[in-house]
Design a protein around this motif. Sequence first.
Motif, PDB file in Angstrom:
ATOM      1  N   PHE A  42       0.795  -1.238  -0.134  1.00  0.00           N
ATOM      2  CA  PHE A  42      -0.182   0.065  -0.111  1.00  0.00           C
ATOM      3  C   PHE A  42       0.886   1.355   0.086  1.00  0.00           C
ATOM      4  N   TYR A  43       1.927   1.231   0.830  1.00  0.00           N
ATOM      5  CA  TYR A  43       2.853   2.317   0.899  1.00  0.00           C
ATOM      6  C   TYR A  43       3.514   2.591  -0.571  1.00  0.00           C
ATOM      7  N   GLN A  44       4.091   1.771  -1.364  1.00  0.00           N
ATOM      8  CA  GLN A  44       4.606   1.922  -2.399  1.00  0.00           C
ATOM      9  C   GLN A  44       3.622   2.467  -3.534  1.00  0.00           C
ATOM     10  N   HIS A  45       2.359   2.217  -3.354  1.00  0.00           N
ATOM     11  CA  HIS A  45       1.293   2.594  -4.260  1.00  0.00           C
ATOM     12  C   HIS A  45       0.848   4.007  -4.107  1.00  0.00           C
ATOM     13  N   PHE A  46       0.818   4.229  -2.638  1.00  0.00           N
ATOM     14  CA  PHE A  46       0.186   5.519  -2.521  1.00  0.00           C
ATOM     15  C   PHE A  46       1.179   6.733  -1.881  1.00  0.00           C
ATOM     16  N   LYS A  47       2.566   6.204  -2.003  1.00  0.00           N
ATOM     17  CA  LYS A  47       3.610   7.181  -1.427  1.00  0.00           C
ATOM     18  C   LYS A  47       3.603   8.439  -1.702  1.00  0.00           C
ATOM     19  N   ASP A  48       3.286   8.852  -3.168  1.00  0.00           N
ATOM     20  CA  ASP A  48       3.233  10.203  -3.456  1.00  0.00           C
ATOM     21  C   ASP A  48       1.884  10.913  -3.420  1.00  0.00           C
ATOM     22  N   SER A  49       1.018  10.491  -2.630  1.00  0.00           N
ATOM     23  CA  SER A  49      -0.267  10.997  -2.375  1.00  0.00           C
ATOM     24  C   SER A  49      -0.297  11.843  -1.450  1.00  0.00           C
ATOM     25  N   GLY A  50       0.690  12.182  -0.472  1.00  0.00           N
ATOM     26  CA  GLY A  50       0.490  13.092   0.397  1.00  0.00           C
ATOM     27  C   GLY A  50      -0.239  12.777   1.662  1.00  0.00           C
ATOM     28  N   ILE A  51      -0.153  11.245   1.881  1.00  0.00           N
ATOM     29  CA  ILE A  51      -1.161  10.810   2.879  1.00  0.00           C
ATOM     30  C   ILE A  51      -0.883  11.489   4.425  1.00  0.00           C
TER      31      ILE A  51
END
Lengths: 193, 193
Positions: A42-51
Amino acid sequence: MKELEERINKDGRVLGKDVLKVDSFLNHQIDPVLMDKMGNEFYQHFKDSGITKVLTVESSGIAPAVMTGLKFEVPVVFARKHKSITLKDDLYTSEVYSFTKKTANHISIAKKYLSADDKVLIIDDFLANGQAVNGLNDIIKDAGASLAGIGIVIEKSFQKGRQLIDKAGIPIYSLARIKAFDNGQVVFEPEND
Amino acid sequence: MKELEERINKDGRVLGKDVLKVDSFLNHQIDPVLMDKMGNEFYQHFKDSGITKVLTVESSGIAPAVMTGLKFEVPVVFARKHKSITLKDDLYTSEVYSFTKKTANHISIAKKYLSADDKVLIIDDFLANGQAVNGLNDIIKDAGASLAGIGIVIEKSFQKGRQLIDKAGIPIYSLARIKAFDNGQVVFEPEND
């Protein structure tokens, strides 16, 4: 996620037309090493989404959500389920209908743990009709926060949740996507990344 | 655990004579980085005890239990809570009385996830009167498994749970031990390791 699909094939049990039991590694007994790998996916997929925050619902969502939060190094909030709810000023609440159990639950989150500045990643163990995700999204809207994406461990793609999320244009990433159950066997969608 | 004590002082809220609210990092919002460190503390303490399984109760026990299971690389099982329970052949069940909520809950674990070969580490978020630990221990006994130790995030040492566990000779390790609440302030027991 190949390892998850293999684990579902090995340890999952198909019941009836649309139920998959995975209580040997996800829902009751938990394989923490697998959860850790999921968190990383999940981190790899969303890491550029500013979570800034991970949101889930008790209880089965907590393990994958906490592992995901660890990779992002952001807080995790789990919504609490209630049979009924007395309205309280300090809670965001929403109703979630369970098609499996044929009952409505209320879910709640303390207002102080979700703010208008938050970019939220929802993590949940299953996606079927999308009721839990809808309930969490209502709460995110009430808080004025933004929903940056949805991470699902096991998606039953033949039920309507995925379609609704795609239609709403919300980024979603499911680690295992089930196309159908065929004679007690699980048929997965082809992996697309 | 110094970091936990500091976090309790910073973010915990004392309510009345014996309630500590830590829902900003443990019970509702979760700090996964802190959970990871806790898992490591429990691992360091119990690493030579031959642990094969970590046991906890939903929901607040899940995060620290999963992080602990990750360090040991063993499965984690969380007992489910029910208001009432219909006896089922495939479940171990026990009753847990909550002094805070003044209600009895039943907890259950599927028999297939606990066997006579298991050496169990119980992990829970709070220890007060020891009701949850007792309930889990009853289930461990029913399964013929052995209880190797108990790891607690926050112990209220002035309530009777700790005393009962010491009397039973069960190894216990609590990351923060609260001696008393003094005018809304938390007084910790001296650290002993």
